[in-house]
Scaffold this active site. Structure first.
Site, mmCIF file in Angstrom:
data_model
loop_
_atom_site.group_PDB
_atom_site.id
_atom_site.type_symbol
_atom_site.label_atom_id
_atom_site.label_comp_id
_atom_site.label_asym_id
_atom_site.label_seq_id
_atom_site.Cartn_x
_atom_site.Cartn_y
_atom_site.Cartn_z
ATOM 1 N N TYR A 144 0.825 -1.209 0.000
ATOM 2 C CA TYR A 144 0.000 0.000 0.000
ATOM 3 C C TYR A 144 0.860 1.259 0.000
ATOM 4 O O TYR A 144 0.424 2.307 -0.462
ATOM 5 C CB TYR A 144 -0.898 0.035 1.240
ATOM 6 C CG TYR A 144 -2.216 -0.678 1.107
ATOM 7 C CD1 TYR A 144 -2.265 -2.017 0.732
ATOM 8 C CD2 TYR A 144 -3.408 -0.010 1.372
ATOM 9 C CE1 TYR A 144 -3.483 -2.672 0.632
ATOM 10 C CE2 TYR A 144 -4.626 -0.669 1.274
ATOM 11 C CZ TYR A 144 -4.656 -1.993 0.904
ATOM 12 O OH TYR A 144 -5.856 -2.630 0.810
ATOM 13 N N LYS A 189 2.935 -15.477 2.267
ATOM 14 C CA LYS A 189 3.131 -16.234 1.033
ATOM 15 C C LYS A 189 4.630 -16.545 0.950
ATOM 16 O O LYS A 189 5.331 -16.159 0.014
ATOM 17 C CB LYS A 189 2.645 -15.381 -0.154
ATOM 18 C CG LYS A 189 2.568 -16.123 -1.473
ATOM 19 C CD LYS A 189 1.433 -17.122 -1.557
ATOM 20 C CE LYS A 189 1.575 -17.978 -2.808
ATOM 21 N NZ LYS A 189 0.644 -19.109 -2.843
ATOM 22 N N ASP A 221 -3.218 -18.303 0.547
ATOM 23 C CA ASP A 221 -4.238 -18.976 -0.276
ATOM 24 C C ASP A 221 -4.932 -20.069 0.533
ATOM 25 O O ASP A 221 -6.152 -20.215 0.514
ATOM 26 C CB ASP A 221 -3.642 -19.532 -1.584
ATOM 27 C CG ASP A 221 -2.331 -20.274 -1.388
ATOM 28 O OD1 ASP A 221 -1.768 -20.248 -0.268
ATOM 29 O OD2 ASP A 221 -1.847 -20.900 -2.356
ATOM 30 N N ASP A 245 -6.378 -7.033 4.169
ATOM 31 C CA ASP A 245 -7.502 -6.361 3.511
ATOM 32 C C ASP A 245 -8.427 -7.397 2.875
ATOM 33 O O ASP A 245 -9.639 -7.393 3.085
ATOM 34 C CB ASP A 245 -6.968 -5.398 2.441
ATOM 35 C CG ASP A 245 -8.097 -4.716 1.687
ATOM 36 O OD1 ASP A 245 -9.040 -4.247 2.344
ATOM 37 O OD2 ASP A 245 -8.040 -4.670 0.444
ATOM 38 N N ASP A 249 -12.322 -9.095 4.454
ATOM 39 C CA ASP A 249 -13.612 -9.019 3.746
ATOM 40 C C ASP A 249 -14.235 -10.409 3.637
ATOM 41 O O ASP A 249 -15.437 -10.592 3.856
ATOM 42 C CB ASP A 249 -13.437 -8.448 2.326
ATOM 43 C CG ASP A 249 -13.766 -6.962 2.267
ATOM 44 O OD1 ASP A 249 -13.498 -6.261 3.265
ATOM 45 O OD2 ASP A 249 -14.288 -6.497 1.232
HETATM 46 C C1 IPM Z 1 -10.352 -1.234 4.087
HETATM 47 C C2 IPM Z 1 -10.589 -0.632 2.732
HETATM 48 C C3 IPM Z 1 -9.421 0.280 2.383
HETATM 49 C C4 IPM Z 1 -8.157 -0.548 2.400
HETATM 50 C C5 IPM Z 1 -9.575 1.020 1.065
HETATM 51 C C6 IPM Z 1 -10.849 1.819 1.002
HETATM 52 C C7 IPM Z 1 -8.375 1.890 0.782
HETATM 53 O O1 IPM Z 1 -10.777 -1.622 1.784
HETATM 54 O O2 IPM Z 1 -10.244 -0.463 5.071
HETATM 55 O O3 IPM Z 1 -10.293 -2.446 4.190
HETATM 56 O O4 IPM Z 1 -7.855 -1.223 1.407
HETATM 57 O O5 IPM Z 1 -7.454 -0.513 3.402
HETATM 58 MG MG MG Z 2 -10.896 -3.576 2.599
#
Ligand code: IPM
Ligand code: MG
Length: 357
Positions: A144, A189, A221, A245, A249
């Site tokens: 990032y 990884k 993975d 990240d 999710d």
């Molecule tokens: C998160 C989001 C952010 C990230 C984006 C919006 C930059 O997806 O907080 O998980 O990737 O960190």
């Molecule tokens: Mg995110």
């Protein structure tokens, strides 16, 4: 408690203002009930700041945040700003805030609320009596923030981690594990990436300071698969910015609703950043249907980690649980096939939690 705590509030974009308003109601109730005093400063960031000031993170916003005890953020971003160049996108505000606050460790707890177990896409046998694990995602390094660019033939982004960056986030994870089930899994990884091999070396060294913690490693993975196959095996997962990240999710979905998951970003500075892990959902903004619970639970994390108010934090979490127990649901976590659920809007959900305190 008479000491005034300073809270910077960034409602942001999309449903951000809708859900932050509900967290504020709950915090107001905390003040009333427990005698705390909070001083709020509302500051712009993200798309709304771009519209007003032409940049995603105005200097004043960052300064006010740095000088607060905690920052509560709704969400930033939206299609409207998607065509802007990288440095001018709303997401830059988030990255700039994280970096500016020195918030290098992102804590994302993933739990199945027993009242919501049915909303999970996983089979009952897999969920068992529920799971509860914690992501500790490195937040201010890695790909990032690494060098990126383009040349005539293509483009590149760099995954770079210093030993110090790895050590400090690992310590946050190991410390958290000591208060939980004493298991740390470092996700990487290492079969391909040199930076991952360094993570393993550093983890092995740091683990010597924590003889009571069981350390394991897993490839990312495989971890993506294990989260749906057997989520109960995990306690604390420590991983890089990008892997964290993606995996968080995935994990939020198996927990039943992304609308429920909170996060805390903490680190070297005194100020922590608290935000739901879901996005700004512009399609449902202002419609009074967004689920405010992740933001309310983020406010609870703020009470716990930045404001030293554990009792109050636990009470907010209990209030959320009670409201779910009585069958109240926002649309996203409701089950059409049961009459037990009473579907309510964003604002009513905020009121219910505040009242239930
Ligand atoms: C998160 C989001 C952010 C990230 C984006 C919006 C930059 O997806 O907080 O998980 O990737 O960190
Ligand atoms: Mg995110």
């Amino acid at each position: 408690m008479d000491e005034k705590k300073k809270i910077a509030v960034i409602p942001g974009d999309g449903i951000g203002p809708d859900i932050v308003a509900q967290a504020k109601k709950v915090l107001d109730k905390v003040c009333e009930k427990f005698g705390a005093v909070f001083e709020y400063k509302y500051v712009p960031a993200g798309g709304s700041a771009i519209d007003r000031y032409g940049i995603p993170l105005p200097e004043d916003t960052l300064e006010i945040c740095v000088n607060s005890d905690a920052v509560l953020l709704g969400a930033v971003g939206g299609e409207k700003w998607d065509s802007l160049p990288g440095d001018l996108r709303p997401e830059r505000a988030l990255l700039g805030l994280r970096k500016g606050l020195g918030a290098y460790a992102n804590l994302r707890p993933v739990t199945v609320f027993k009242q919501l177990a049915e909303a999970s896409p996983l089979k009952k046998e897999v969920i068992g009596d529920g799971f509860d694990f914690l992501f500790v995602r490195e937040l201010t390094g890695g790909i990032y923030f690494g060098k990126r660019g383009r040349d005539a033939q293509g483009a590149y982004d760099t995954e770079y981690y210093s030993v110090e960056e790895i050590e400090r986030v690992l310590r946050v994870g190991f410390n958290a594990a000591q208060k939980r089930s004493r298991k740390v899994c470092v996700v990487d990884k290492a079969n391909v990436l040199e930076s991952s091999r360094l993570w393993r070396e550093v983890a092995k060294n740091v683990s010597k300071e924590y003889p009571d913690i069981e350390l394991s490693y897993m490839y990312v993975d495989n971890c993506a698969m294990q989260i749906v196959k057997n989520p109960r095996q995990f306690d604390v997962i420590i991983t890089t910015n990008m892997f964290g990240d993606i995996l968080s999710d995935e994990a939020s979905m198996v927990s039943g609703s992304i609308g429920m998951l909170a996060s805390a970003s903490i680190g070297s500075g005194k100020t922590g950043l608290y935000e739901p892990i879901h996005g700004s959902a512009p399609d449902i903004a202002g419609k009074n249907i967004a689920n405010p619970l992740a933001t309310i639970l983020s406010a609870a994390m703020m009470l716990r980690y930045s404001l030293n108010m554990e009792k109050e934090a636990a009470n907010v979490e209990l209030a959320v649980s009670k409201v779910l127990e009585s069958g109240y649901r926002t649309l996203d976590i409701s089950d059409k096939n049961t009459e037990k659920h009473k579907i309510i809007g964003t604002s009513d959900m905020g009121d219910m939690v505040a009242d239930s305190l």
